[in-house]
Design a protein around this motif. Structure first.
Motif, PDB file in Angstrom:
ATOM      1  N   THR A 279       2.704  -2.974  -3.481  1.00  0.00           N
ATOM      2  CA  THR A 279       3.499  -3.510  -2.371  1.00  0.00           C
ATOM      3  C   THR A 279       4.587  -2.529  -1.959  1.00  0.00           C
ATOM      4  OG1 THR A 279       3.077  -5.770  -3.125  1.00  0.00           O
ATOM      5  CG2 THR A 279       4.955  -5.445  -1.652  1.00  0.00           C
ATOM      6  N   ALA A 280       5.305  -2.002  -2.931  1.00  0.00           N
ATOM      7  CA  ALA A 280       6.371  -1.050  -2.630  1.00  0.00           C
ATOM      8  C   ALA A 280       5.818   0.211  -1.976  1.00  0.00           C
ATOM      9  CB  ALA A 280       7.142  -0.700  -3.901  1.00  0.00           C
ATOM     10  N   ALA A 281       4.727   0.732  -2.514  1.00  0.00           N
ATOM     11  CA  ALA A 281       4.131   1.943  -1.943  1.00  0.00           C
ATOM     12  C   ALA A 281       3.720   1.726  -0.487  1.00  0.00           C
ATOM     13  CB  ALA A 281       2.928   2.379  -2.784  1.00  0.00           C
ATOM     14  N   ARG A 282       3.144   0.559  -0.210  1.00  0.00           N
ATOM     15  CA  ARG A 282       2.753   0.246   1.174  1.00  0.00           C
ATOM     16  C   ARG A 282       3.962   0.212   2.079  1.00  0.00           C
ATOM     17  NH1 ARG A 282      -0.638  -4.400   2.664  1.00  0.00           N
ATOM     18  NH2 ARG A 282      -0.654  -3.213   4.582  1.00  0.00           N
ATOM     19  N   ARG A 283       5.001  -0.489   1.654  1.00  0.00           N
ATOM     20  CA  ARG A 283       6.205  -0.595   2.477  1.00  0.00           C
ATOM     21  C   ARG A 283       6.811   0.778   2.724  1.00  0.00           C
ATOM     22  NH1 ARG A 283       7.865  -2.722   6.452  1.00  0.00           N
ATOM     23  NH2 ARG A 283       7.262  -4.746   5.617  1.00  0.00           N
ATOM     24  N   LEU A 284       6.762   1.636   1.737  1.00  0.00           N
ATOM     25  CA  LEU A 284       7.352   2.970   1.839  1.00  0.00           C
ATOM     26  C   LEU A 284       6.438   3.963   2.556  1.00  0.00           C
ATOM     27  CD1 LEU A 284       8.782   3.016  -1.777  1.00  0.00           C
ATOM     28  CD2 LEU A 284      10.100   2.754   0.355  1.00  0.00           C
ATOM     29  N   GLY A 285       5.229   3.548   2.881  1.00  0.00           N
ATOM     30  CA  GLY A 285       4.296   4.437   3.567  1.00  0.00           C
ATOM     31  C   GLY A 285       3.744   5.531   2.681  1.00  0.00           C
ATOM     32  N   SER A 286       3.702   5.291   1.378  1.00  0.00           N
ATOM     33  CA  SER A 286       3.205   6.297   0.444  1.00  0.00           C
ATOM     34  C   SER A 286       1.731   6.060   0.150  1.00  0.00           C
ATOM     35  CB  SER A 286       4.005   6.256  -0.866  1.00  0.00           C
ATOM     36  OG  SER A 286       3.432   7.149  -1.807  1.00  0.00           O
ATOM     37  N   SER A 287       0.880   6.764   0.873  1.00  0.00           N
ATOM     38  CA  SER A 287      -0.552   6.586   0.634  1.00  0.00           C
ATOM     39  C   SER A 287      -0.930   7.053  -0.774  1.00  0.00           C
ATOM     40  CB  SER A 287      -1.388   7.297   1.693  1.00  0.00           C
ATOM     41  OG  SER A 287      -1.112   8.677   1.722  1.00  0.00           O
ATOM     42  N   TYR A 288      -0.293   8.119  -1.259  1.00  0.00           N
ATOM     43  CA  TYR A 288      -0.608   8.628  -2.590  1.00  0.00           C
ATOM     44  C   TYR A 288      -0.392   7.539  -3.633  1.00  0.00           C
ATOM     45  CZ  TYR A 288      -1.085  12.431  -6.059  1.00  0.00           C
ATOM     46  OH  TYR A 288      -1.515  13.268  -7.069  1.00  0.00           O
ATOM     47  N   CYS A 289       0.809   6.956  -3.663  1.00  0.00           N
ATOM     48  CA  CYS A 289       1.116   5.922  -4.657  1.00  0.00           C
ATOM     49  C   CYS A 289       0.293   4.656  -4.409  1.00  0.00           C
ATOM     50  CB  CYS A 289       2.608   5.604  -4.651  1.00  0.00           C
ATOM     51  SG  CYS A 289       3.613   6.968  -5.274  1.00  0.00           S
ATOM     52  N   GLY A 290       0.108   4.302  -3.155  1.00  0.00           N
ATOM     53  CA  GLY A 290      -0.693   3.125  -2.847  1.00  0.00           C
ATOM     54  C   GLY A 290      -2.118   3.261  -3.361  1.00  0.00           C
ATOM     55  N   LEU A 291      -2.730   4.406  -3.106  1.00  0.00           N
ATOM     56  CA  LEU A 291      -4.102   4.642  -3.573  1.00  0.00           C
ATOM     57  C   LEU A 291      -4.181   4.661  -5.092  1.00  0.00           C
ATOM     58  CD1 LEU A 291      -5.059   7.393  -0.978  1.00  0.00           C
ATOM     59  CD2 LEU A 291      -6.024   5.079  -1.092  1.00  0.00           C
TER      60      LEU A 291
END
Length: 191
Positions: free
Chosen positions: A62-74
């Motif tokens: 959730t945090a990665a998505r909100r922050l726009g971090s595709s690396y962490c989100g993936l």
């Protein structure tokens, strides 16, 4: 890989090559400051040890998505897929966690994580009270905050240096990748 020149070799790389079969791009960047990477590992371990791994991964996604971090989100979507959810469940969570069949507590935690990631200064006592209503105690709530703020730091570092996600994440379901890479239709949670 990154906007920065990174070392071709580092003492940090061998363990990752042995464990993963490759050296992640984030590690190549942090090889410029190995002592920071070691401190990051210790802090991350301390935060993860304080909460259920599935919750940690949902909060981090959730945090990665909100922050726009595709690396962490993936990266965290990959953990959720490997350990907790099948393809369809993960696609549903990424598309809209509120309509993914998650328990109400999980939805509340993810909503709170989104709020903390978007603007920690905007969190109110009412936001915390909602989590208490779902059975979380103050330690549980602090754990969510710690996990989100840990992600704010790491995602910020990776984004600021242009670290690109590793090719291993290409194996994630196309719909999940599209959303987390910003090419899909779903908007970040809370948007």
């Amino acid at each position: 890989m990154s906007y920065l020149g990174t070392p071709d070799e580092s003492p940090l790389y061998e363990a990752e090559r042995s464990a993963r079969g490759y050296v992640p791009n984030y590690l190549r960047v942090l090889a410029l400051r190995p002592e920071v990477y070691e401190a990051w590992l210790r802090l991350g371990e301390a935060v993860r040890e304080g909460m259920d791994l599935r919750r940690y991964e949902l909060v981090t996604l959730t945090a990665a998505r909100r922050l726009g971090s595709s690396y962490c989100g993936l990266a965290h979507a990959a953990v959720l897929l490997e350990r907790f959810y099948d393809d369809a469940e993960l696609r549903s969570i990424v598309a809209d966690h509120r309509d993914a069949g998650l328990a109400p507590t999980d939805v509340a935690v993810m909503d709170f994580a989104d709020r903390v990631a978007a603007d920690p200064t905007g969190v109110t006592e009412r936001d915390v009270a909602v989590l208490r209503e779902h059975g979380l105690d103050d330690t549980d709530i602090l754990q969510v905050v710690l996990a989100v703020c840990l992600r704010r730091f790491f995602s910020g570092v990776l984004s600021a240096v242009g670290a690109v996600p590793d090719p291993v994440f290409d194996s994630l379901p196309a719909g999940v990748r599209a959303v987390l890479e910003g090419t899909g239709e779903a908007s970040p949670p809370g948007a």
